[in-house]
Design an enzyme around this catalytic site. Sequence first.
Site, PDB file in Angstrom:
ATOM      1  N   THR A 291       0.840  -1.197   0.000  1.00 27.81           N
ATOM      2  CA  THR A 291       0.000   0.000   0.000  1.00 27.81           C
ATOM      3  C   THR A 291       0.873   1.243   0.000  1.00 27.81           C
ATOM      4  O   THR A 291       2.026   1.215   0.445  1.00 27.81           O
ATOM      5  CB  THR A 291      -0.902   0.072   1.245  1.00 27.81           C
ATOM      6  N   ASP A 292       0.327   2.341  -0.475  1.00 23.92           N
ATOM      7  CA  ASP A 292       0.935   3.636  -0.194  1.00 23.92           C
ATOM      8  C   ASP A 292       0.700   3.929   1.292  1.00 23.92           C
ATOM      9  O   ASP A 292       0.012   3.180   1.992  1.00 23.92           O
ATOM     10  CB  ASP A 292       0.324   4.713  -1.093  1.00 23.92           C
TER      11      ASP A 292
END
Length: 574
Positions: A291-292
């Site tokens: 994920t960011d």
Amino acid sequence: MAELVDLKAAPYSLDEDQVAWVEETLAGLSLDEQVGQLFTNLFFFGEDAFSGNPYTAEQIIEKFHVGIARYHGGTSDQVQALLNRLQQASKVPLLIAANCDSGGNGAMKDGTYIASGAQTEATGSVEVARNAGYVSGREMHAIGANLNFDPCVDILENWRNTIVNTRAYGTTADDVIRYTIPFVEGQRESGILTAIKHFPGDGTEERDQHLVLGVNELSPERWDETFGRVYQAHIANGVEMVMAGHIALPYYSQKLNPALSDAEIMPATLAPELLTGLLKTQLGFNGAVITDASHMLGMTSAMRREDYVPLSIAAGCDAFLFFNNLEEDFAFMKAGVEKGVITQERLDDANRRILGLKAKLRLHEKKASGTLLRTPADLEVVGCEEHLRMQAEAADLGITLVKNTLDQLPLNPTDHRRVRIYHLTGEVGGITGGGEADMLDLYVRLLTERGYEVTINDGTTRVKGPTLKYRDEVDAALILAEVIGYGAQNNYRIQWKTAMSNECPWYVWEVPTFMVSHNFTTHLHDATMVKAYINAYHPNEANVRATLDKLEGRSQFKGTPNDLVWTEKWQAKL
């Protein structure tokens, strides 16, 4: 359901011994250790200002079993010491990531900047792109980092977008592929793994996922022709990791899952049809997805954190970027496994993908042989002569004369002896820096050494004074735009120091006026009246020196602008 990871296929290509280590390690992990492998912790030097963390670095490793480490700040010797401590404390060797999109400066304060994506595009040189990756990899390796959360493979289509304005390598898929593949090849020479970002693609709109859900509005057909081609190229080139952005791709999501209502559209980080369906199945990506950063509003506004922490893994992410609160997030993730939100099969698959990257780097073998940790001697490459030569070459090739419609160049101490400097800044002391006095002081020193008399304008007042007096006192105006910002606005423009400030370019017809941007490339939107405008991309010393050489005609301007610099304003070209 996507196929489970194949550790013998690209991008892993593990041999029997490496696969055996992955399987033996996975079999020996407790539930807590399996959950810990999913997390990336951000380590700070000194107090952890984000979470009030009460633990030492070693205690975090021991208590939460994190699989990936990131860090914030620090000089090369400080970072190397921290990363050695982390590897020594960890039962399973760590992936250690940095954000090097333009050279080693993304890994440490004293790292070597080569060229941003925007500067690389301006050079037109795949060799500059390769050098940026090469220096990133060499300087990362010197401190003990082994995973680069770059390059950014977004396509800059919207000139208003300042999130990837300097990080994007072009306005077309062809240009992004042309420069980012050599970047990756350059860093691979040092054994660095690559995470490209931000799937499914930033650059089509102007908003920042730190502050709001990003939306890529492209049709499935156009996405396939643009961003899809970029991701296919990197998958074919063996990219090991993809960072999913908090960016929705609504028309593709609804194509893949026609039952989705608009209210059910999620950012890619929480969208199984995009991660498991589009990326891992349709595009055939066999690597790991991370994920960011999970504090960004594009994710936090989707649902309760208690829900999206495990749902990100269930949707197809294999690693979760950053804790909000160590105990709470760990408990959220573990509960997600215990409740079946994350199935055991999905948990094992995510762990295999992360452990497989560690096996690819043979971190376990290096740990056993005592060669995992870096030494002070490794730091000799940081800022070495070879890297500085590459930096100077990139500055020479990249700095761009966008316009000079009154033919006022070259700047010279005979005709322009008395120079008035206007320093335009963004956030002072922000996350990414900018606005401090370093670059301004360097310009003043270099101009003085070259025979100019320099004064600095006070832009906090509206008072302009008599124009004839101004012309008697000033021979040339030099506007230095160092507008740098991150996460406090959806996009960044010039903000004058006060309403109707005297730094606004009212003086362009009074004296020769030269504007130089050392970050964003689209300032003509706010300064269309300027007749001589240069993009210099970064405030490092090499770029400043090269800019002055080119302003004075000692060196030719060699950079080429893209069409977005005109910001769709006809008057910007006048």
